[in-house]
Design an enzyme around this catalytic site. Structure first.
Site, PDB file in Angstrom:
ATOM      1  N   ARG A  95     -21.004  99.192  36.092  1.00  8.85           N
ATOM      2  CA  ARG A  95     -21.148  98.098  36.992  1.00  8.85           C
ATOM      3  C   ARG A  95     -21.758  96.955  36.505  1.00  8.85           C
ATOM      4  O   ARG A  95     -22.799  97.298  35.950  1.00  8.85           O
ATOM      5  CB  ARG A  95     -21.375  98.336  38.484  1.00  8.85           C
ATOM      6  CG  ARG A  95     -21.365  97.247  39.182  1.00  8.85           C
ATOM      7  CD  ARG A  95     -21.539  97.580  40.778  1.00  8.85           C
ATOM      8  NE  ARG A  95     -20.429  98.486  41.367  1.00  8.85           N
ATOM      9  CZ  ARG A  95     -19.286  97.938  41.786  1.00  8.85           C
ATOM     10  NH1 ARG A  95     -18.977  96.459  41.583  1.00  8.85           N
ATOM     11  NH2 ARG A  95     -18.291  98.402  42.264  1.00  8.85           N
ATOM     12  N   GLU A 144     -25.939  83.133  69.566  1.00  8.76           N
ATOM     13  CA  GLU A 144     -26.432  84.459  69.880  1.00  8.76           C
ATOM     14  C   GLU A 144     -25.230  85.284  70.517  1.00  8.76           C
ATOM     15  O   GLU A 144     -24.680  84.639  71.187  1.00  8.76           O
ATOM     16  CB  GLU A 144     -27.665  84.357  70.851  1.00  8.76           C
ATOM     17  CG  GLU A 144     -28.843  83.440  70.118  1.00  8.76           C
ATOM     18  CD  GLU A 144     -30.040  83.522  71.153  1.00  8.76           C
ATOM     19  OE1 GLU A 144     -30.007  83.834  72.279  1.00  8.76           O
ATOM     20  OE2 GLU A 144     -31.103  83.062  70.514  1.00  8.76           O
ATOM     21  N   LYS A 149     -17.449 104.658  34.278  1.00 10.22           N
ATOM     22  CA  LYS A 149     -17.584 103.316  34.639  1.00 10.22           C
ATOM     23  C   LYS A 149     -19.011 102.714  34.537  1.00 10.22           C
ATOM     24  O   LYS A 149     -19.958 103.515  34.873  1.00 10.22           O
ATOM     25  CB  LYS A 149     -16.910 103.082  35.944  1.00 10.22           C
ATOM     26  CG  LYS A 149     -17.429 101.807  36.780  1.00 10.22           C
ATOM     27  CD  LYS A 149     -16.896 101.686  38.363  1.00 10.22           C
ATOM     28  CE  LYS A 149     -18.155 102.076  39.295  1.00 10.22           C
ATOM     29  NZ  LYS A 149     -17.626 101.801  40.675  1.00 10.22           N
ATOM     30  N   ARG A 205     -24.166 102.037  49.662  1.00  8.10           N
ATOM     31  CA  ARG A 205     -24.170 102.056  48.132  1.00  8.10           C
ATOM     32  C   ARG A 205     -25.702 101.766  47.938  1.00  8.10           C
ATOM     33  O   ARG A 205     -26.011 101.981  46.599  1.00  8.10           O
ATOM     34  CB  ARG A 205     -23.238 101.039  47.454  1.00  8.10           C
ATOM     35  CG  ARG A 205     -21.708 101.646  47.736  1.00  8.10           C
ATOM     36  CD  ARG A 205     -20.636 100.747  47.181  1.00  8.10           C
ATOM     37  NE  ARG A 205     -20.849  99.666  48.052  1.00  8.10           N
ATOM     38  CZ  ARG A 205     -19.803  98.486  47.571  1.00  8.10           C
ATOM     39  NH1 ARG A 205     -18.930  98.656  46.558  1.00  8.10           N
ATOM     40  NH2 ARG A 205     -19.831  97.454  48.332  1.00  8.10           N
TER      41      ARG A 205
HETATM   42  C1  R5P Z   1     -19.011 103.066  44.060  1.00  6.24           C
HETATM   43  O1  R5P Z   1     -19.779 103.873  43.487  1.00  6.24           O
HETATM   44  C2  R5P Z   1     -17.753 103.533  45.257  1.00  6.24           C
HETATM   45  O2  R5P Z   1     -17.577 104.683  45.176  1.00  6.24           O
HETATM   46  C3  R5P Z   1     -16.749 102.672  44.955  1.00  6.24           C
HETATM   47  O3  R5P Z   1     -15.890 102.755  43.813  1.00  6.24           O
HETATM   48  C4  R5P Z   1     -17.002 101.006  44.696  1.00  6.24           C
HETATM   49  O4  R5P Z   1     -18.087 100.846  45.594  1.00  6.24           O
HETATM   50  C5  R5P Z   1     -15.758 100.111  45.232  1.00  6.24           C
HETATM   51  O5  R5P Z   1     -16.077  98.707  45.046  1.00  6.24           O
HETATM   52  P1  R5P Z   1     -14.962  97.842  44.260  1.00  6.24           P
HETATM   53  O6  R5P Z   1     -13.607  97.853  44.893  1.00  6.24           O
HETATM   54  O7  R5P Z   1     -15.978  96.437  44.759  1.00  6.24           O
HETATM   55  O8  R5P Z   1     -15.063  98.185  43.101  1.00  6.24           O
END
Ligand code: R5P
Length: 313
Positions: free
Chosen positions: A194, A39, A192, A96
């Site tokens: 994800r 803790e 992009k 995010r």
């Molecule tokens: C996403 O929308 C953020 O603006 C960054 O592009 C992203 O979170 C970066 O994360 P990573 O480096 O893991 O791709």
């Protein structure tokens, strides 16, 4: 009127120290320790009765630990009868997760904002929030500052007629416009998608990048996956093999250093909102936000406008 009081958690004490120096004060002495059962225990070691306290703690990884420590320190401040309490959270973790992208998900940013509200802060100060609309997750005022002019200044030496500012995803397009306006360069956008927390793929690039020198900008770099995918797509599209990357928050976890080191990046500039990890990419440099934050604290404490420090909306 007494001076502002700077109190730091363990997430980035170096930043708080420099802020305090710029404000001409000593950071408050405090003890941060763990009991044998794991803790956390925090204690303020000097009187802060009636003081205007600025609690500096980015909620960077480990986010849960840093959020809880911030809340414990806030509680200690309230019980020590501090006057006004401001959370200075230069990097806001979970940002995010600002909406449900799929179905049965939590909106993590709202949960963390609600937790911070439990700290009883009168106000929150943050830098380049992932989404400016996060301000609305708080019932208290949020001072949303920007590090774009600081990073743009560091990038000015990179000005070349054949430069292009690149947003590595659609979410960074507005940010790219801000940099482009300061650097007087055109913008290109990488589209992009994800695939997972660590993996992204590129669909296409809008804008002219062939034979140009890219300056890739973003609000944050976490695993480096976004920058890596953008850089590879730019190279495939015929850009010059000489890149510069700038982002406000260098979270840099997991494979980030390895990924970024494998790319032809000449300069990689992040700010010091987040403490630097032990393993860093070779090209890494930091631009300080301590002056920006100290100016914001001075404005809030003595009553001045923060308009020229504010982030985009
Ligand atoms: C996403 O929308 C953020 O603006 C960054 O592009 C992203 O979170 C970066 O994360 P990573 O480096 O893991 O791709």
């Amino acid at each position: 009127m007494s001076e502002p009081t700077i109190l730091s958690g363990s997430a980035n004490p170096a930043l708080a120290d420099v802020m305090a120096t710029r404000l001409g004060v000593d950071p408050v002495k405090r003890t941060l320790e763990r009991f044998p059962d794991g803790e956390m225990h925090v204690e303020i070691e000097e009187s802060i009765r009636g003081r205007d306290v600025y609690l500096v703690q980015p909620t960077s990884p480990p986010v849960e630990t840093n959020v809880l420590e911030l809340l414990l320190l806030a509680d200690a401040c309230r019980r020590s009868d501090a006057g006004r309490l401001t959370a200075v959270v230069p990097y806001f973790g979970y940002a995010r997760q600002d909406r449900r992208a799929k179905g049965r998900e939590a909106v993590g940013a709202r949960v963390v904002a609600d937790l911070l509200q439990c700290g009883g802060f009168q106000r929150v100060v943050s830098v380049d929030l992932h989404t400016p609309s996060l301000e609305g997750f708080f019932a208290v005022p949020v001072e949303h500052l920007t590090a774009v002019p600081i990073l743009a200044q560091a990038l000015r030496a990179e000005f070349r007629e054949d430069g292009v500012v690149v947003a590595p995803d659609l979410g960074a397009a507005k940010l790219a416009e801000l940099y482009a306006a300061q650097l007087q360069l055109p913008v290109a956008i990488v589209h992009k998608v994800r695939l997972s927390g660590e993996k992204v793929a590129v669909r296409r690039i809008s804008g002219d990048v062939r034979d140009r020198r890219p300056i890739i900008i973003d609000d944050m770099i976490t695993t480096g996956g976004t920058i890596e995918a953008a850089a590879r797509a730019l190279l495939e599209a015929g850009c010059r093999e000489e890149m510069v990357v700038a982002a406000t928050h260098g979270v840099l976890v997991g494979p980030a250093a390895t990924r970024l080191d494998a790319l032809p990046i000449r300069r990689l500039i992040v700010t010091d909102t987040v403490a630097m990890p032990a393993v860093r990419p070779r090209a890494l440099e930091t631009a300080a936000v301590s002056t920006l934050l100290a100016e914001a604290v001075a404005g809030l404490h003595w009553g001045g406008s923060l308009a020229n420090l504010a982030g985009h909306r």
